[in-house]
Design a protein around this motif. Sequence first.
Motif, PDB file in Angstrom:
ATOM      1  N   THR A 385      59.122  -2.299   1.743  1.00  0.00           N
ATOM      2  CA  THR A 385      58.027  -1.452   1.031  1.00  0.00           C
ATOM      3  C   THR A 385      57.565  -0.599   1.881  1.00  0.00           C
ATOM      4  N   PHE A 386      58.226   0.294   2.564  1.00  0.00           N
ATOM      5  CA  PHE A 386      57.766   1.475   3.098  1.00  0.00           C
ATOM      6  C   PHE A 386      57.667   2.756   2.136  1.00  0.00           C
ATOM      7  N   LEU A 387      56.681   3.471   2.286  1.00  0.00           N
ATOM      8  CA  LEU A 387      56.211   4.514   1.240  1.00  0.00           C
ATOM      9  C   LEU A 387      56.369   5.811   2.226  1.00  0.00           C
ATOM     10  N   ALA A 388      56.847   7.039   1.648  1.00  0.00           N
ATOM     11  CA  ALA A 388      56.556   8.145   2.353  1.00  0.00           C
ATOM     12  C   ALA A 388      55.555   8.827   2.771  1.00  0.00           C
ATOM     13  N   LEU A 389      54.566   8.314   2.140  1.00  0.00           N
ATOM     14  CA  LEU A 389      53.173   8.671   2.477  1.00  0.00           C
ATOM     15  C   LEU A 389      52.905   8.109   3.679  1.00  0.00           C
ATOM     16  N   THR A 390      53.254   6.898   3.895  1.00  0.00           N
ATOM     17  CA  THR A 390      53.091   6.133   5.060  1.00  0.00           C
ATOM     18  C   THR A 390      53.615   7.138   6.370  1.00  0.00           C
ATOM     19  N   GLY A 391      54.879   7.429   6.249  1.00  0.00           N
ATOM     20  CA  GLY A 391      55.508   8.247   7.348  1.00  0.00           C
ATOM     21  C   GLY A 391      54.911   9.365   7.674  1.00  0.00           C
ATOM     22  N   TYR A 392      54.227  10.317   6.565  1.00  0.00           N
ATOM     23  CA  TYR A 392      53.632  11.605   6.695  1.00  0.00           C
ATOM     24  C   TYR A 392      52.330  11.189   7.497  1.00  0.00           C
ATOM     25  N   GLU A 393      51.874  10.303   7.315  1.00  0.00           N
ATOM     26  CA  GLU A 393      50.401  10.122   8.035  1.00  0.00           C
ATOM     27  C   GLU A 393      50.807   9.488   9.564  1.00  0.00           C
TER      28      GLU A 393
END
Length: 452
Positions: A385-393
């Motif tokens: 359940t990884f989200l791109a938003l998480t990686g950007y932060e």
Amino acid sequence: MSASSTAALPVIVIGAGPVGLAAAAHLTARGLTPLVLEAGPAAGSAVREWAHVRLFSPWGEVIDPAGEKLLAPTGWTAPDPAAYPTGGDWADRYLQPLADALGERVRYGARVTGVSRAGRDRIVDADREAQPFVVHVAHADGREERLSARAVIDASGTWSTPSPAGADGLPALGEKAAADRIAYRVPDLSHPAVRARYAGKRTAVIGTGASAFTALASLAELARATDGAAASDGGGTRAVWLLRRGLTGSRYGGGTADQLPARGALGLAAKAAVEQGHADAVTGFRTESIERDGDRVVLVAEDGRRLDPVDGVLVLTGLRPDLSFLSEVRLDLDERLQAPVELAPLIDPNQHSCGTVYPHGHRELAHPERDFHLVGMKSYGRAPTFLALTGYEQVRSVAAALAGDPAAADRVELTLPETGVCGGSGLFDTPAPTVPQDEGGCCGTPAGGCDT
């Protein structure tokens, strides 16, 4: 090498996917020099392998702010923020333009084969942190190269290492011998050759995450489109969905309670595939072996159950990080998830199966090897359940830390959407409270990764 000369070196970013390119954009904005090494021939090479799959996040949530600022002077036009791109759209309309804007700071056909400290294997303590990183690279033309870096950000993802069918984390007996009947990706049924492989056939789908939902929905759509047709044209298309646990309302995700509506709809599409008879759900099935039966295969569970023969198997049981080229770097990884130890408790599906993970940055991603970070999907190890938003932060925080701005690095600048699903029973057989699909709900905690 002196501290000043080390500081003049680039920050090497491994992978030109969404998070790797975002890292490069944030580093550039901070006045640091990134060097992005991409094993594939283009930006987003892994994303391009699932170009046919539509994201459940809209454009507004898959474009990094620093990347958008870097693109602005180039005349790039941002897509409709409310529209949902496919993987191909994401790669062509955002990732490749961003890589082009970074120019020579992105190198293709450059596969990282090793990371270490100059003159120091993982054993040596003496003067370790004063030494630059050395990164070994194998180029597509066969050339080898040794690069120096002040810091390394590994955003290489997990796409290249799918998990096997075996319930114990190892390949099922016979899995390798049946490789011609098995795929580990969601098939592109718009491609005639791929469509022919599944049309009119019986396919086993192993997995309970977004990829499995997508496969079930796609196979059901193929069956509906060819209802009453000859078997060779798709008539008789059927899926057998193998679940290691039981089937409850929450197993299909958050439904209408999911704050990402397209993610909720994906689970509902899988639910419809079962309810409309296009997929048979087999619960409590933990695959032990895969046996050949002529051109078909038979799956056998650990409890001895044998399925009727199927024409093919889609193994969609998640992904895992490739740590083989990091053997000389001192990592502090959780023994279960292979994620950074400070991050692991926030995403451990043994403990959490609802809600979302609160935003995190350089401190949760830190390792004993200073200035080395795993980010993006790879930072989650085997958790889902990884989200791109998480990686950007993550990379915003890491870039700020590398630039010597601890206040910005520690600041939270993101609110993540919740899933609206609540199970709470972890990964095995403990009965979970059933949440009716139309009610959704969540656990009331900001931490947790969804149990997929």
